[in-house]
Design an enzyme around this catalytic site. Structure first.
Site, PDB file in Angstrom:
ATOM      1  N   ARG A  40       5.343 -57.930  12.191  1.00  0.00           N
ATOM      2  CA  ARG A  40       6.502 -57.621  12.320  1.00  0.00           C
ATOM      3  C   ARG A  40       6.838 -56.264  12.044  1.00  0.00           C
ATOM      4  NH1 ARG A  40      10.966 -57.708   8.641  1.00  0.00           N
ATOM      5  NH2 ARG A  40       9.789 -59.062   6.949  1.00  0.00           N
TER       6      ARG A  40
ATOM      7  N   ARG B   5       8.918 -50.669  14.587  1.00  0.00           N
ATOM      8  CA  ARG B   5       9.891 -49.950  13.963  1.00  0.00           C
ATOM      9  C   ARG B   5       9.755 -48.656  13.466  1.00  0.00           C
ATOM     10  NH1 ARG B   5      14.365 -52.583   9.995  1.00  0.00           N
ATOM     11  NH2 ARG B   5      12.598 -52.938   8.925  1.00  0.00           N
TER      12      ARG B   5
ATOM     13  N   ARG C 210      15.996 -48.854  21.697  1.00  0.00           N
ATOM     14  CA  ARG C 210      16.877 -49.869  21.004  1.00  0.00           C
ATOM     15  C   ARG C 210      18.383 -49.233  20.694  1.00  0.00           C
ATOM     16  NH1 ARG C 210      16.196 -53.417  17.321  1.00  0.00           N
ATOM     17  NH2 ARG C 210      18.592 -53.444  17.238  1.00  0.00           N
TER      18      ARG C 210
ATOM     19  N   ASP D 192      12.306 -62.677  17.608  1.00  0.00           N
ATOM     20  CA  ASP D 192      12.509 -62.979  16.261  1.00  0.00           C
ATOM     21  C   ASP D 192      12.634 -64.347  15.759  1.00  0.00           C
ATOM     22  OD1 ASP D 192      13.509 -61.256  13.687  1.00  0.00           O
ATOM     23  OD2 ASP D 192      14.527 -63.018  13.502  1.00  0.00           O
TER      24      ASP D 192
ATOM     25  N   TYR E 213      17.300 -69.699   6.114  1.00  0.00           N
ATOM     26  CA  TYR E 213      18.384 -68.742   6.649  1.00  0.00           C
ATOM     27  C   TYR E 213      19.522 -69.535   6.954  1.00  0.00           C
ATOM     28  CZ  TYR E 213      15.296 -64.665   6.947  1.00  0.00           C
ATOM     29  OH  TYR E 213      14.493 -63.423   6.591  1.00  0.00           O
TER      30      TYR E 213
END
Ligand code: CP3
Length: 319
Positions: free
Chosen positions: A2, A6, A15, A51, A126
């Site tokens: 993941r 970034r 982004r 995601d 979540y």
């Protein structure tokens, strides 16, 4: 892992002004963002940019992915009535996934694309908590206190996850990864009783898909054996358990993935090299080893260290 992207300036640029969920729904952006780390680092496989909450949003749950926080659910799922808001999904609900995978497979050529989904427990955490949690209090309260509701919720999530993964397989991914990132919050007994049957139903549903199934979690030292038994071809291991020790627990029939501590990447090249060589050496005791970090890439990571690490792994493992 993941967020490899970034740490990249080209990711942050593309982004700008585009929300995370919106970018997951735009095949042009998904394609470009997935390719960015492949171009930069020359890695052996691409991980699909999406995601774990994308299919849950497609199933009717109002949620957002908040920068610096993670998924936030507008109205948490805590009762039978709430559960009715989480419907099954059809492939047409995630047509943008099919389109993005097809575009990527064409662009990637011989480089494999790894598809993924969240496992029922991690998704449920979540939905029940309403966002990220350190203690999983509400999640565990439902698991122990309302087992019927718990099992109904996890069964629905397993169904959604399986559909989501099958869509990716049908569109051409070469492997799938089931992320049970937060399963490490459970004891082995509770994992086997409350969670494993649901993850196993997802993994079993992919037996005939013809692609390797990777099953990943964090803090799962005591769960490794069960996570393999759930039906994985490859078990992901975080940095806390050496891969030779993990292999003894998992058994000789499954490969391992991992497990350099992402924090090591901040410690200077000599340390990175020493630790990467150790991981490769310990991984050699498994029937197969996919070198990776033990969890996601930190956004502050120097991308050049990742490029150099990939080259080192190629050099050592080609010998
Ligand atoms: O490298 C990649 O970008 C691959 C795509 C990917 C993302 N999320 C994109 C993302 C993958 C494989 C995931 C999986 C994911 N998402 C997991 C399981 C894997 C793991 O790391 O344990 C989990 C638990 C999530 C939920 C989630 N989404 C978290 C915890 C976060 C981080 C919140 C933060 O900012 O600290 C997200 C957001 C997210 N998903 C980002 C990316 C690139 C960051 C978005 C941004 O701010 O740019």
């Amino acid at each position: 892992m993941r967020q490899a992207g970034r740490s990249l300036p080209e990711y942050r640029k593309i982004r700008q002004g585009v929300g995370m969920l919106e970018s997951c729904r735009r095949p042009d952006l998904v394609t470009e963002i997935t390719l960015q780390p492949v171009r930069r680092h020359n890695v052996d496989a691409a991980i699909f940019f999406s995601d774990i909450v994308v299919p849950v949003a497609a199933a009717g749950i109002d949620l957002d992915i908040v920068a610096g926080t993670g998924p936030v659910v507008a109205e948490p799922v805590r009762t039978e009535v709430d559960l009715a808001r989480l419907r099954a999904i059809e492939p047409g609900d995630v047509a943008f996934i099919t389109e993005a995978v097809e575009l990527l497979v064409a662009e990637l050529g011989t480089t494999p694309l790894i598809g993924f989904a969240g496992a029922p427990f991690t998704l449920a955490s979540y939905l029940i908590e309403g966002g990220p949690s350190r203690t999983y209090l509400k999640t565990k309260a439902m698991m122990y206190g309302a087992p019927d509701l718990w099992n109904a919720l996890l069964a629905r999530l397993a169904e959604i996850t399986l559909t989501f993964l099958k869509v990716q397989v049908d569109a051409g991914v070469s492997a799938v990864q089931l992320f049970d990132s937060w399963a490490g919050a459970l004891s082995e007994a509770d994992y086997r009783r409350f969670v494993m049957p649901h993850s196993a139903s997802v993994l079993r549903g992919l037996v005939d898909a013809g692609v390797p199934r990777i099953h990943f979690g964090v803090g799962t030292a005591v769960l490794l054996e069960a996570m393999g038994e759930a039906g994985a071809d490859v078990v992901g291991v975080d940095w806390r358990t050496p891969l030779d020790v993990a292999t003894k627990r998992i058994g000789p029939d499954r490969s391992v993935q991992g497990n350099l501590d992402p924090a090591i990447l901040f410690a200077g090249w000599d340390t990175v090299e020493r630790e990467a060589r150790r991981v490769l050496q310990q991984g050699g005791s498994a029937p197969g080893h996919v070198f990776n970090l033990g969890h996601g890439v930190m956004p502050e990571t120097d991308p050049d260290v990742l490029t150099r690490l990939t080259a080192l792994v190629h050099e050592v493992s080609s010998r």
